[in-house]
Design an enzyme around this catalytic site. Structure first.
Site, PDB file in Angstrom:
ATOM      1  N   HIS A 188      -4.015  -5.206   0.109  1.00  9.75           N
ATOM      2  CA  HIS A 188      -3.629  -5.677   1.408  1.00  9.75           C
ATOM      3  C   HIS A 188      -3.726  -7.327   1.248  1.00  9.75           C
ATOM      4  O   HIS A 188      -5.055  -7.941   1.608  1.00  9.75           O
ATOM      5  CB  HIS A 188      -4.522  -5.270   2.369  1.00  9.75           C
ATOM      6  N   GLU A 217      -3.033  -9.256   3.501  1.00 13.79           N
ATOM      7  CA  GLU A 217      -3.211  -9.799   5.116  1.00 13.79           C
ATOM      8  C   GLU A 217      -4.834  -9.778   5.131  1.00 13.79           C
ATOM      9  O   GLU A 217      -5.425 -10.478   6.049  1.00 13.79           O
ATOM     10  CB  GLU A 217      -2.793  -8.962   5.975  1.00 13.79           C
ATOM     11  N   CYS A 235       0.907  -1.262   0.056  1.00 13.09           N
ATOM     12  CA  CYS A 235      -0.132   0.038   0.061  1.00 13.09           C
ATOM     13  C   CYS A 235       1.136   1.281   0.008  1.00 13.09           C
ATOM     14  O   CYS A 235       1.387   1.570  -1.102  1.00 13.09           O
ATOM     15  CB  CYS A 235      -0.818  -0.127   1.114  1.00 13.09           C
TER      16      CYS A 235
END
Length: 376
Positions: free
Chosen positions: A352, A354, A269
């Site tokens: 992202h 995760e 990001c």
């Protein structure tokens, strides 16, 4: 609930109900299309300085708990929802969302047409706004907004980054979310630069077999380069974070040193954007950004489509292909989602992996970082 008044920079003036902190706050309004995970979103440091409009129609029904925090605090200015449910029902809940917001001085705004707001932002783009439980006069709110700094003028990294270095030891949660999985044997050591890192990113790095030392945004690149040369660490991770990456001049100068020394790096990001800028390719602002847990991204190498979590207002330019290979693209608007640099052991992704909240289809990327470190 007390009334709350809202003024947007396009002149829109609205009245709604307040269920969070009673105050007056200025920030940028964006919308998020995730259908779950409101606590993770509000505690994500990348939302610092923003009001988040949720497209999910009801918020608050599962309460909040300490385990689902992505950082030590809630960093968003406020949340805007169609309907707030104060009576929560979940076996993991420890408190109500309203109490959580009040504790962290975050505004909660409900009883408002979030479909209307989302369509407005989609058409006109993200914009600045002011919300207040204290001021009900449109002209006075307009004056507050006009005299307040814009989000791109504020360096929120200084607020959200850790002040002291520490070692993160927890792996990911088990399937039920009761406890941490046992972290595997350490196969490589890294330093993670905290620009506003999410806890679950650190969990995934640890679960991939990395020993993770987290340091502030005021890191010294020369020190890290020496540690890599002395084989004390194997590489550097650049985290997510809030705001406009172009204002982070000091951080860019340090990253340029790491690039020149060919230090193995991975960015997510904001880290992805800072790598682009530090290579000489400035980012640009998207109209309304990507915020949600359902964005399709194509993996160019495998041809697979991954459903990803997103949270960013800025993007890297198309001409960066002069120095890097595109590894992932966004199927909504064809913007770049991943890069692998041609002449250095560096890669990055905009989404992202995760995914907290969101699907876990991209978590393999953390394993790719470990592979990169072993090959470097």
């Amino acid at each position: 609930m007390k009334p709350v008044w809202i003024y947007l920079e396009n002149g829109t003036f609205l009245e709604a109900s307040s269920f969070g902190a009673e105050t007056t706050l200025v920030g940028e309004i964006v919308f998020n299309t995730s259908m779950s995970g409101y606590q993770e979103i509000m505690s994500d440091p990348s939302y610092a300085g923003q009001f988040v409009t949720f497209t999910a129609p009801e918020i608050g029904n599962v309460g909040v708990n300490d385990e689902d925090m992505e950082s030590k605090a809630a960093h968003a200015k406020g949340m805007i929802v169609r309907q707030y449910q104060d009576r929560y029902s979940n076996f993991r809940a420890e408190d109500s969302l309203a109490n959580f917001l009040k504790k962290h001085n975050v505004m909660g705004i409900s009883d408002i047409d979030t479909r209307y707001l989302t369509k407005m932002l989609r058409s006109e783009g993200a914009m600045m706004m002011v919300a207040s439980t204290e001021i009900d006069d449109k002209e006075e709110l307009k004056k507050v907004l006009e005299t307040s700094p814009r989000i791109e003028e504020v360096n929120y990294i200084k607020e959200v980054s850790t002040k002291e270095a520490y070692v993160h030891k927890n792996g990911t949660y088990d399937a039920i979310g009761f406890k941490y999985n046992e972290a595997p044997e350490v196969q490589a050591k890294i330093v993670a630069i905290d620009f506003g890192v999410k806890r679950n990113i650190l969990n995934e790095l640890t679960q991939a077999g990395l020993e993770v030392e987290v340091v502030p945004n005021t890191f010294d690149a020369d020190e890290l380069i020496t540690r890599v040369k002395n084989k004390e660490i194997d590489g550097v991770f650049l985290s997510n974070g809030p705001g406009d990456p172009l204002v982070l001049k000091e951080e860019q100068a340090q990253i340029k040193k790491l690039i020149a020394a060919k230090v193995p790096m991975f960015g997510i990001c904001l880290g992805h954007q800072l790598l682009s800028i530090s290579h000489g390719y400035d980012t640009y602002k998207l109209k309304f950004g990507h915020h949600g847990g359902n964005h399709p991204v194509k993996n160019i190498k495998s041809g697979m489509v991954e459903i990803t979590a997103q949270n960013h207002n800025y993007n890297v330019p198309e001409n960066i292909t002069e120095i890097a290979e595109v590894t992932h693209t966004n199927l909504f608007d064809s913007t770049i989602e991943g890069l692998r640099y041609n002449d250095a052991p560096i890669f990055s992704v905009q989404h992202h992996p995760e995914s907290s909240p969101g699907p876990k289809e991209s978590r393999y990327i953390f394993g790719e970082f470990l592979s990169l470190l072993k090959q470097a």
